[in-house]
Write an enzyme that holds these catalytic residues in place. Sequence first.
Site, PDB file in Angstrom:
ATOM      1  CG  LEU A   1     -26.253 -19.927  47.464  1.00 41.11           C
ATOM      2  CD1 LEU A   1     -27.019 -21.097  48.053  1.00 41.11           C
ATOM      3  CD2 LEU A   1     -26.894 -18.600  47.864  1.00 41.11           C
TER       4      LEU A   1
ATOM      5  CG  HIS B   1     -27.757 -30.660  39.293  1.00 42.11           C
ATOM      6  ND1 HIS B   1     -27.399 -29.390  38.877  1.00 42.11           N
ATOM      7  CD2 HIS B   1     -27.139 -31.520  38.453  1.00 42.11           C
ATOM      8  CE1 HIS B   1     -26.595 -29.494  37.831  1.00 42.11           C
ATOM      9  NE2 HIS B   1     -26.413 -30.770  37.562  1.00 42.11           N
TER      10      HIS B   1
ATOM     11  N   GLY C   1     -40.902 -21.009  39.514  1.00 50.98           N
ATOM     12  CA  GLY C   1     -41.281 -21.593  40.799  1.00 50.98           C
ATOM     13  C   GLY C   1     -42.066 -22.886  40.708  1.00 50.98           C
ATOM     14  CB  SER C   2     -42.560 -25.476  38.102  1.00 52.76           C
ATOM     15  OG  SER C   2     -41.251 -25.952  37.859  1.00 52.76           O
TER      16      SER C   2
ATOM     17  NE  ARG D   1     -20.803 -14.752  43.484  1.00 54.50           N
ATOM     18  CZ  ARG D   1     -21.643 -15.028  42.479  1.00 54.50           C
ATOM     19  NH1 ARG D   1     -22.807 -15.575  42.735  1.00 54.50           N
ATOM     20  NH2 ARG D   1     -21.319 -14.757  41.242  1.00 54.50           N
TER      21      ARG D   1
ATOM     22  CB  THR E   1     -21.070 -29.091  50.192  1.00 53.52           C
ATOM     23  OG1 THR E   1     -20.861 -29.498  48.833  1.00 53.52           O
ATOM     24  CG2 THR E   1     -21.732 -30.229  50.966  1.00 53.52           C
TER      25      THR E   1
ATOM     26  NE  ARG F   1     -27.004 -13.994  43.385  1.00 52.10           N
ATOM     27  CZ  ARG F   1     -26.108 -13.088  42.970  1.00 52.10           C
ATOM     28  NH1 ARG F   1     -26.103 -12.701  41.713  1.00 52.10           N
ATOM     29  NH2 ARG F   1     -25.228 -12.587  43.818  1.00 52.10           N
TER      30      ARG F   1
ATOM     31  CD  GLN G   1     -40.166 -39.138  37.007  1.00 54.22           C
ATOM     32  OE1 GLN G   1     -40.049 -39.621  38.133  1.00 54.22           O
ATOM     33  NE2 GLN G   1     -41.222 -39.374  36.239  1.00 54.22           N
ATOM     34  CD  GLU G   2     -36.052 -30.776  37.879  1.00 57.19           C
ATOM     35  OE1 GLU G   2     -36.284 -29.732  38.528  1.00 57.19           O
ATOM     36  OE2 GLU G   2     -35.419 -30.776  36.813  1.00 57.19           O
TER      37      GLU G   2
END
Length: 198
Positions: A101, A117, A16-17, A73, A149, A99, A181-182
């Site tokens: 989706l 990403h 969870g960073s 799923r 998407t 997961r 950077q994220e």
Amino acid sequence: MSSKTKNIVILISGSGSNMAAIARTAQQQNWQRRFGARIAAVVSNRADAGGLQLAQSMGVPTQVLSHQAFDSREAFDAALMKLIDGYQPALVVLAGFMRILTPDFVHHYAGRLINIHPSLLPAFTGLNTHQRAIDAGCREAGCTVHQVTAELDHGPILAQASVPVLPDDTADRLAARVLVQEHLLYPQAVEAWLQSQP
């Protein structure tokens, strides 16, 4: 600005960073006052996700919905949608939610579902992005915040940040620099999305 609270639900599977970076920024930048926005909940598909305790320590409500309790799923995603919709979310944020989706889930939250990403999309969709960037001889790597998407890692790009690929880089060293950077980019992208809302 609408007087209705803009609830943000963050989905995690691990440490969870990125979630913590967003939640900290929401508090420090007072999103509640500026945008009428708040982190309404952090939801994980894993009860052992470290990010759950982190969220609780920041005063954010948490929920666990284990995908292992469902036989498909589609069934899991339907239950997840029901749980998320209980918070009436303006935005659903994927932050290390491991997961894939279903199209129904993605369609349900179209325009209000975002992900980060660890590559400069459209390059290196999928997994092992850092090693693939090194193997391809890239001079730059980075991260991308995008709308989700039905096609994996292909939604409209909202923001990007880059880092140089160094001659002696390993995938782990490159990943660590990209992660820094994220943690800067994702909160900025969420804030920009909130600013764009009526």
